[in-house]
Design a protein around this motif. Structure first.
Motif, PDB file in Angstrom:
ATOM      1  N   THR A  16       0.859  -1.107   0.042  1.00  0.00           N
ATOM      2  CA  THR A  16       0.064   0.037   0.129  1.00  0.00           C
ATOM      3  C   THR A  16       0.888   1.219   0.111  1.00  0.00           C
ATOM      4  OG1 THR A  16      -1.820  -1.265   1.253  1.00  0.00           O
ATOM      5  CG2 THR A  16      -1.895   1.230   1.526  1.00  0.00           C
ATOM      6  N   SER A  39      -8.298   3.165   0.828  1.00  0.00           N
ATOM      7  CA  SER A  39      -8.975   2.811  -0.428  1.00  0.00           C
ATOM      8  C   SER A  39      -7.741   1.940  -1.273  1.00  0.00           C
ATOM      9  CB  SER A  39      -9.294   4.102  -1.238  1.00  0.00           C
ATOM     10  OG  SER A  39      -9.958   3.706  -2.670  1.00  0.00           O
ATOM     11  N   ILE A  40      -6.656   2.472  -1.428  1.00  0.00           N
ATOM     12  CA  ILE A  40      -5.642   1.838  -2.218  1.00  0.00           C
ATOM     13  C   ILE A  40      -5.366   0.340  -1.518  1.00  0.00           C
ATOM     14  CG2 ILE A  40      -2.959   1.639  -2.473  1.00  0.00           C
ATOM     15  CD1 ILE A  40      -3.315   4.628  -2.419  1.00  0.00           C
ATOM     16  N   HIS A  42      -7.554  -1.342   0.640  1.00  0.00           N
ATOM     17  CA  HIS A  42      -8.534  -2.325  -0.085  1.00  0.00           C
ATOM     18  C   HIS A  42      -8.618  -2.936  -1.402  1.00  0.00           C
ATOM     19  CE1 HIS A  42     -12.911  -3.235  -1.317  1.00  0.00           C
ATOM     20  NE2 HIS A  42     -12.900  -3.958  -0.098  1.00  0.00           N
ATOM     21  N   SER A  43      -8.059  -1.878  -2.354  1.00  0.00           N
ATOM     22  CA  SER A  43      -7.924  -2.418  -3.829  1.00  0.00           C
ATOM     23  C   SER A  43      -6.816  -3.500  -3.775  1.00  0.00           C
ATOM     24  CB  SER A  43      -7.617  -1.299  -4.803  1.00  0.00           C
ATOM     25  OG  SER A  43      -8.766  -0.490  -4.732  1.00  0.00           O
ATOM     26  N   THR A  44      -5.663  -3.229  -3.076  1.00  0.00           N
ATOM     27  CA  THR A  44      -4.795  -4.235  -3.252  1.00  0.00           C
ATOM     28  C   THR A  44      -4.985  -5.426  -2.451  1.00  0.00           C
ATOM     29  OG1 THR A  44      -3.089  -2.114  -2.985  1.00  0.00           O
ATOM     30  CG2 THR A  44      -2.171  -4.371  -2.322  1.00  0.00           C
ATOM     31  N   LEU A  46      -8.027  -6.801  -2.309  1.00  0.00           N
ATOM     32  CA  LEU A  46      -8.971  -7.575  -3.236  1.00  0.00           C
ATOM     33  C   LEU A  46      -8.042  -8.170  -4.350  1.00  0.00           C
ATOM     34  CD1 LEU A  46     -12.146  -5.235  -3.279  1.00  0.00           C
ATOM     35  CD2 LEU A  46     -11.906  -7.504  -2.270  1.00  0.00           C
ATOM     36  N   ASN A  47      -7.153  -7.513  -5.009  1.00  0.00           N
ATOM     37  CA  ASN A  47      -6.314  -8.057  -6.087  1.00  0.00           C
ATOM     38  C   ASN A  47      -5.574  -9.201  -5.772  1.00  0.00           C
ATOM     39  OD1 ASN A  47      -7.489  -6.149  -7.760  1.00  0.00           O
ATOM     40  ND2 ASN A  47      -5.715  -4.641  -7.662  1.00  0.00           N
ATOM     41  N   GLN A 115     -16.114   1.317  -2.278  1.00  0.00           N
ATOM     42  CA  GLN A 115     -16.743   1.767  -3.895  1.00  0.00           C
ATOM     43  C   GLN A 115     -18.174   1.110  -3.857  1.00  0.00           C
ATOM     44  OE1 GLN A 115     -13.593   0.754  -6.451  1.00  0.00           O
ATOM     45  NE2 GLN A 115     -12.520   2.612  -6.030  1.00  0.00           N
TER      46      GLN A 115
END
Length: 149
Positions: A16, A39-40, A42-44, A46-47, A115
């Motif tokens: 992150t 947010s970063i 969380h996206s990381t 999930l990926n 999101q």
């Protein structure tokens, strides 16, 4: 809390931070940096979960809360019971509970990070509370006397 594994969590934080540095130009001055970083993160996460499932053929994520010692402080025992119950929730509910109740973020902030619409956050939390209410009351560890040891 997302990974339920200290080493995975440390790697997630490092990734992150790296991505935030790489994307520093995308940060809007005057906005909440903590929300941008979450947010970063969380996206990381999930990926990584998606990639792990592909690599493992749909496998589960790592992590199981373990307690050390026979005589654990009462609060640790209760906390462990709560964590196990929250860990049993579906991932979407678990991450929503974590952001709202552990991190103390507003529903709007949680919605922004995940999101999703605020109504979805509210629905996930309501469903999680109902599921957690199905459990029996938390169990205290019986007190032992010196002779019991």
């Amino acid at each position: 809390m997302l990974s339920r594994n200290r080493h995975v969590a440390e790697d997630l934080v490092q990734t992150t931070c790296l991505r935030a540095l790489e994307r520093a130009a995308q940060y809007v001055a005057g906005t909440r940096m903590d929300l941008w970083l979450l947010s970063i993160l969380h996206s990381t996460w999930l990926n990584e979960v998606r990639a792990r499932r592909v690599r493992q053929g749909g496998g589960q994520t790592d992590g199981q809360m373990m307690l050390d010692g026979e005589y654990v402080a009462q609060t640790h025992v209760m906390a462990a019971q709560v964590i196990r119950r929250v860990d049993a929730l579906p991932e979407t509910q678990r991450e929503t509970v974590y952001l709202a109740y552990v991190e103390g973020l507003s529903y709007r902030d949680v919605a922004e990070i995940l999101q999703v619409p605020i109504a979805t956050v509210m629905s996930r939390l309501a469903t999680a509370r109902l599921k957690l209410a199905e459990y029996p009351p938390l169990q205290a560890v019986p007190k032992t006397t010196e002779g019991d040891r």
